[in-house]
Design a protein around this motif. Sequence first.
Motif, PDB file in Angstrom:
ATOM      1  N   ASP A   4      20.727 -74.984 -27.755  1.00 22.87           N
ATOM      2  CA  ASP A   4      21.115 -73.636 -27.339  1.00 22.87           C
ATOM      3  C   ASP A   4      22.311 -73.099 -28.114  1.00 22.87           C
ATOM      4  N   VAL A   5      22.897 -73.929 -28.975  1.00 19.72           N
ATOM      5  CA  VAL A   5      24.054 -73.522 -29.759  1.00 19.72           C
ATOM      6  C   VAL A   5      23.611 -72.990 -31.118  1.00 19.72           C
ATOM      7  N   LEU A  19      31.575 -78.449 -28.627  1.00 17.24           N
ATOM      8  CA  LEU A  19      30.639 -77.418 -28.173  1.00 17.24           C
ATOM      9  C   LEU A  19      29.796 -77.883 -26.989  1.00 17.24           C
ATOM     10  N   ALA A  59      26.606 -73.854 -23.071  1.00 15.74           N
ATOM     11  CA  ALA A  59      25.590 -73.076 -23.782  1.00 15.74           C
ATOM     12  C   ALA A  59      24.496 -72.658 -22.804  1.00 15.74           C
ATOM     13  N   ARG A 104      27.347 -67.221 -25.238  1.00  9.18           N
ATOM     14  CA  ARG A 104      26.981 -67.424 -26.633  1.00  9.18           C
ATOM     15  C   ARG A 104      27.948 -68.424 -27.263  1.00  9.18           C
ATOM     16  N   ILE A 105      27.410 -69.497 -27.816  1.00  5.95           N
ATOM     17  CA  ILE A 105      28.217 -70.548 -28.440  1.00  5.95           C
ATOM     18  C   ILE A 105      27.773 -70.684 -29.891  1.00  5.95           C
ATOM     19  N   SER A 111      31.634 -65.451 -25.206  1.00  8.36           N
ATOM     20  CA  SER A 111      31.226 -65.902 -26.533  1.00  8.36           C
ATOM     21  C   SER A 111      32.332 -66.761 -27.123  1.00  8.36           C
TER      22      SER A 111
END
Length: 212
Positions: A93-94, A64, A69, A73-74, A52
């Motif tokens: 996905d972030v 990021l 991702a 977990r981002i 994470s």
Amino acid sequence: MFAVRTAQTEVARLESLWSGEFGERYIERNRDAGNPRGPFWHRILETTQPESVLEIGCSTGNNLRWLGAGSRRIVGVDVNEAALREAAERLPDVETRLASARMLPFDDAQFDLVFTAGVLIHQPDESVDQVMNEMRRCSSRWILMAEYFADTREEVPYRGVDGALFRRDYGAMLGTLHGDLTLRDSGFLGRDEGWDDVTWWLFERNDAGQRG
């Protein structure tokens, strides 16, 4: 009559600056700044192996995008809503959250890696320790900072705004503020690597192996 700047008004002034049009102009200037940053982030991920990650001051996701991702977990937080909207579009996905770096909306030790890149430099003296405290609180193991360095505090003129950018020895500051952290690595990132001549420091919590 001149307005007197207090600690509270100075912090509010800069957060308002970055959350408004000034911050949106920053987005336009730096939209593609992260393109060459992959090798640095691959190195950091190889060292830290996080499940994470939290970036404080993520803007549109230039960092990021390199963090994988989907496999971890981002999360990115920022004070500028336009930046977060764009980050969400670019990186579905972030997780993105609207939040001040001084008051992060997360539980203690929630992220394996917490980092800033060009964010502490924009914190006034009145809030920089508070942001570092939040970084330490939210990290379960690793803290990374990539910021402008100077041996002593130095204000730098920044696009016509006073008190908006500071060079400091952020590594020494964090080490002094939190004696339970150990500096594991550091270095310099130049413009050819997609950075604006910044120094980076990677710290590890001394109690990381005792958690869980």
